[in-house]
Design a protein around this motif. Structure first.
Motif, PDB file in Angstrom:
ATOM      1  N   UNK A 107      20.110 -10.425  21.627  1.00  0.00           N
ATOM      2  CA  UNK A 107      19.833  -9.856  20.313  1.00  0.00           C
ATOM      3  C   UNK A 107      18.453  -9.242  20.245  1.00  0.00           C
ATOM      4  N   UNK A 108      17.474  -9.881  20.882  1.00  0.00           N
ATOM      5  CA  UNK A 108      16.113  -9.348  20.896  1.00  0.00           C
ATOM      6  C   UNK A 108      16.040  -8.055  21.698  1.00  0.00           C
ATOM      7  N   UNK A 109      16.805  -7.985  22.799  1.00  0.00           N
ATOM      8  CA  UNK A 109      16.808  -6.756  23.606  1.00  0.00           C
ATOM      9  C   UNK A 109      17.401  -5.587  22.835  1.00  0.00           C
ATOM     10  N   UNK A 110      18.479  -5.858  22.095  1.00  0.00           N
ATOM     11  CA  UNK A 110      19.164  -4.776  21.395  1.00  0.00           C
ATOM     12  C   UNK A 110      18.434  -4.330  20.139  1.00  0.00           C
ATOM     13  N   UNK A 111      17.841  -5.283  19.407  1.00  0.00           N
ATOM     14  CA  UNK A 111      17.371  -4.957  18.068  1.00  0.00           C
ATOM     15  C   UNK A 111      15.937  -5.374  17.789  1.00  0.00           C
ATOM     16  N   UNK A 112      15.228  -5.897  18.774  1.00  0.00           N
ATOM     17  CA  UNK A 112      13.871  -6.360  18.546  1.00  0.00           C
ATOM     18  C   UNK A 112      12.882  -5.745  19.519  1.00  0.00           C
ATOM     19  N   UNK A 113      11.787  -6.435  19.707  1.00  0.00           N
ATOM     20  CA  UNK A 113      10.711  -5.929  20.545  1.00  0.00           C
ATOM     21  C   UNK A 113      11.123  -5.843  22.012  1.00  0.00           C
ATOM     22  N   UNK A 114      12.166  -6.598  22.391  1.00  0.00           N
ATOM     23  CA  UNK A 114      12.641  -6.558  23.759  1.00  0.00           C
ATOM     24  C   UNK A 114      13.177  -5.206  24.181  1.00  0.00           C
ATOM     25  N   UNK A 115      13.523  -4.342  23.215  1.00  0.00           N
ATOM     26  CA  UNK A 115      14.021  -3.013  23.556  1.00  0.00           C
ATOM     27  C   UNK A 115      12.963  -2.173  24.263  1.00  0.00           C
ATOM     28  N   UNK A 116      11.699  -2.566  24.151  1.00  0.00           N
ATOM     29  CA  UNK A 116      10.613  -1.807  24.782  1.00  0.00           C
ATOM     30  C   UNK A 116      10.390  -2.199  26.239  1.00  0.00           C
ATOM     31  N   UNK A 117      11.074  -3.249  26.700  1.00  0.00           N
ATOM     32  CA  UNK A 117      10.809  -3.781  28.032  1.00  0.00           C
ATOM     33  C   UNK A 117      12.111  -3.941  28.802  1.00  0.00           C
ATOM     34  N   UNK A 118      12.031  -3.775  30.116  1.00  0.00           N
ATOM     35  CA  UNK A 118      13.217  -3.947  30.950  1.00  0.00           C
ATOM     36  C   UNK A 118      13.235  -5.293  31.655  1.00  0.00           C
ATOM     37  N   UNK A 119      12.057  -5.897  31.888  1.00  0.00           N
ATOM     38  CA  UNK A 119      11.971  -7.188  32.566  1.00  0.00           C
ATOM     39  C   UNK A 119      11.052  -8.105  31.767  1.00  0.00           C
ATOM     40  N   UNK A 120      11.637  -9.041  31.054  1.00  0.00           N
ATOM     41  CA  UNK A 120      10.815  -9.983  30.303  1.00  0.00           C
ATOM     42  C   UNK A 120      11.535 -11.326  30.225  1.00  0.00           C
ATOM     43  N   UNK A 121      10.760 -12.362  29.974  1.00  0.00           N
ATOM     44  CA  UNK A 121      11.329 -13.696  29.819  1.00  0.00           C
ATOM     45  C   UNK A 121      11.328 -14.048  28.341  1.00  0.00           C
ATOM     46  N   UNK A 122      12.488 -14.447  27.830  1.00  0.00           N
ATOM     47  CA  UNK A 122      12.624 -14.853  26.432  1.00  0.00           C
ATOM     48  C   UNK A 122      12.611 -16.376  26.395  1.00  0.00           C
ATOM     49  N   UNK A 158      16.384 -27.646  20.945  1.00  0.00           N
ATOM     50  CA  UNK A 158      15.830 -27.903  22.264  1.00  0.00           C
ATOM     51  C   UNK A 158      15.000 -26.712  22.714  1.00  0.00           C
ATOM     52  N   UNK A 159      14.803 -26.601  24.023  1.00  0.00           N
ATOM     53  CA  UNK A 159      14.012 -25.504  24.586  1.00  0.00           C
ATOM     54  C   UNK A 159      14.776 -24.893  25.742  1.00  0.00           C
ATOM     55  N   UNK A 160      14.873 -23.583  25.739  1.00  0.00           N
ATOM     56  CA  UNK A 160      15.541 -22.879  26.831  1.00  0.00           C
ATOM     57  C   UNK A 160      14.905 -21.529  27.029  1.00  0.00           C
ATOM     58  N   UNK A 161      15.498 -20.749  27.895  1.00  0.00           N
ATOM     59  CA  UNK A 161      14.943 -19.420  28.131  1.00  0.00           C
ATOM     60  C   UNK A 161      15.909 -18.564  28.905  1.00  0.00           C
ATOM     61  N   UNK A 162      15.616 -17.286  28.960  1.00  0.00           N
ATOM     62  CA  UNK A 162      16.455 -16.339  29.691  1.00  0.00           C
ATOM     63  C   UNK A 162      15.583 -15.225  30.229  1.00  0.00           C
ATOM     64  N   UNK A 163      15.777 -14.895  31.498  1.00  0.00           N
ATOM     65  CA  UNK A 163      15.086 -13.763  32.092  1.00  0.00           C
ATOM     66  C   UNK A 163      15.958 -12.532  31.937  1.00  0.00           C
ATOM     67  N   UNK A 164      15.421 -11.529  31.252  1.00  0.00           N
ATOM     68  CA  UNK A 164      16.124 -10.269  31.070  1.00  0.00           C
ATOM     69  C   UNK A 164      15.678  -9.298  32.155  1.00  0.00           C
ATOM     70  N   UNK A 165      16.633  -8.769  32.894  1.00  0.00           N
ATOM     71  CA  UNK A 165      16.338  -7.811  33.959  1.00  0.00           C
ATOM     72  C   UNK A 165      17.197  -6.580  33.763  1.00  0.00           C
ATOM     73  N   UNK A 166      16.542  -5.459  33.508  1.00  0.00           N
ATOM     74  CA  UNK A 166      17.249  -4.186  33.332  1.00  0.00           C
ATOM     75  C   UNK A 166      18.353  -4.299  32.287  1.00  0.00           C
ATOM     76  N   UNK A 167      18.038  -5.026  31.199  1.00  0.00           N
ATOM     77  CA  UNK A 167      18.973  -5.121  30.092  1.00  0.00           C
ATOM     78  C   UNK A 167      20.025  -6.194  30.217  1.00  0.00           C
ATOM     79  N   UNK A 168      19.996  -6.988  31.285  1.00  0.00           N
ATOM     80  CA  UNK A 168      21.002  -8.027  31.471  1.00  0.00           C
ATOM     81  C   UNK A 168      20.320  -9.378  31.657  1.00  0.00           C
ATOM     82  N   UNK A 169      21.032 -10.438  31.262  1.00  0.00           N
ATOM     83  CA  UNK A 169      20.523 -11.793  31.433  1.00  0.00           C
ATOM     84  C   UNK A 169      20.831 -12.267  32.848  1.00  0.00           C
ATOM     85  N   UNK A 170      19.811 -12.789  33.547  1.00  0.00           N
ATOM     86  CA  UNK A 170      20.044 -13.412  34.849  1.00  0.00           C
ATOM     87  C   UNK A 170      20.652 -14.794  34.605  1.00  0.00           C
TER      88      UNK A 170
END
Length: 388
Positions: free
Chosen positions: A197-212, A218-230
């Motif tokens: 959701x952040x990649x499509x509609x938030x600040x993540x749209x400005x970046x191709x490789x970032x960690x959310x 709880x606590x989790x995370x996702x590495x976004x690479x070229x628009x896809x979740x690893x």
């Protein structure tokens, strides 16, 4: 990830999906630019575009001429061409939203349901979806996506403890969601849905490789690479909350001691007395170490802080991490801060869940959909195949 056309025997519905996805991602866009993006001829793209216009998924817009000749028509998604429902299930309750093809939240609702059983939760979800879709009578509802805490299919960690859905082991999530709503159904971890959701509609749209970094119960995370979740070998990559960081620390429901989410999560915050400022001061050193771990493991452009936590709390944490440790991200040529707070807000999970449903029906990235369609001999992008 480049989307490319195909000439295989089932290529027609596939090509329609990649054209629609290209318009969704890059619109307003001209036919020739779409053809270059997806590797199809302009003639093929034009044929597909005509069908998509007739079905109401896209709009053709022509700007006023500024000189001689007519400017080419550009194409964009029709926001009201379809809707999806995003569901977020947590140990605290159920959130839902009706979202259009542009990602706008049309209506949203919440039901308090502490540690809901599957039967109770799906009863509530069915009622919520009926209420939400009733706000757009006659509107085309493409599907429903549900986000919930992971990990999935891990004996010692799945559906165990206060930060996940205790008692949900072996529940047929997709089948139950379809039965409750009557819609094509999809599910995802809440951290991956929020990152999407952040990649499509938030600040993540400005970046191709970032960690959310997802702050939920709880606590989790996702590495976004070229628009896809690893996702990892079993789809559970990103469970950073279960990294042991404190030797002989607090016992975690996963069986280990000192896991990160025992100190950094909304559940951990709820167990601590005092103000947010007091809590941030206590966990600041752990959070600073967490950022260094993420950076050295993934080498992201930036770490995006998001999830269910209030923006003010996330800003406090970001400030508490300064000065950041040395890591592979400590570069002199940086153009982006190493840590930023998400702009998608708490609707990021719902938007990501809804986008999952849209992509599941309309996008080429879900290969299992194509195999199923070849067996059924139908194209679920067709207006007559989608529930209204």
């Amino acid at each position: 990830m480049a989307l490319r056309g195909t000439n295989q025997e089932f290529g027609r519905p596939y090509n329609r999906r990649i054209v629609l996805e290209s318009i969704r991602r890059h619109g307003p866009i001209a036919r020739g630019d779409i053809a270059r993006h997806v590797g199809l001829t302009v003639q093929t793209v034009s044929t597909i575009v005509r069908e998509l216009e007739e079905q109401g998924y896209i709009l053709s817009v022509r700007e006023e001429p500024k000189g001689r000749g007519l400017p080419p028509a550009t194409l964009r998604i029709n926001p009201e061409g379809g809707y999806a429902v995003g569901i977020h299930l947590t140990p605290l309750g159920i959130d839902a939203a009706l979202i259009n093809l542009s990602g706008d939240v049309i209506e949203s609702s919440r039901r308090e349901a502490s540690n809901a059983t599957p039967d109770h939760a799906f009863d509530q979800i069915g009622a919520m979806v009926r209420d939400l879709t009733g706000k757009r009578p006659g509107g085309r509802v493409i599907g429903v996506g549900m986000a919930l805490p992971g990990p999935f299919d891990v004996d010692s960690m799945s559906f165990v403890g206060p930060t996940t859905m205790t008692g949900w082991k072996h529940v047929a999530l997709r089948e139950r969601l379809t039965a409750a709503t009557g819609l094509p159904a999809f599910f995802e971890s809440d951290m991956a849905a929020a990152a999407m959701g952040e990649r499509l509609y938030g600040i993540g749209a400005r970046h191709s490789d970032y960690y959310y970094l997802y702050f939920g119960v709880g606590l989790g995370g996702a590495m976004m690479h070229d628009g896809s979740v690893l996702r990892g070998a079993w789809g559970n990559a990103g469970e950073i909350g279960h990294i042991p960081v404190v030797p002989d620390g607090e016992l975690c429901p996963c069986g280990n001691r000192g896991c990160l989410e025992r100190y950094l999560s909304l559940e951990a915050r709820g167990r601590r007395a005092g103000s947010d400022a007091d809590w941030v001061a206590q966990v600041g050193p752990i959070f600073r170490n967490t950022i260094a771990i993420i950076e050295n493991l993934f080498d992201p452009e930036t770490v995006v802080l998001g999830g269910l936590a209030a923006s003010e709390l996330l800003e406090r944490l970001a400030d508490a991490a300064e000065p950041l440790h040395n890591s592979v991200s400590a570069r002199a040529d940086r153009k982006t801060p190493r840590v930023i707070v998400a702009s998608g807000g708490q609707h990021a999970v719902l938007r990501g869940a809804a986008a999952l449903a849209v992509s599941g029906v309309l996008s080429p990235r879900f290969g299992q959909m194509f195999a199923a369609e070849r067996e059924r001999g139908r194209d679920i992008l067709s207006a007559r195949e989608i529930a209204a």
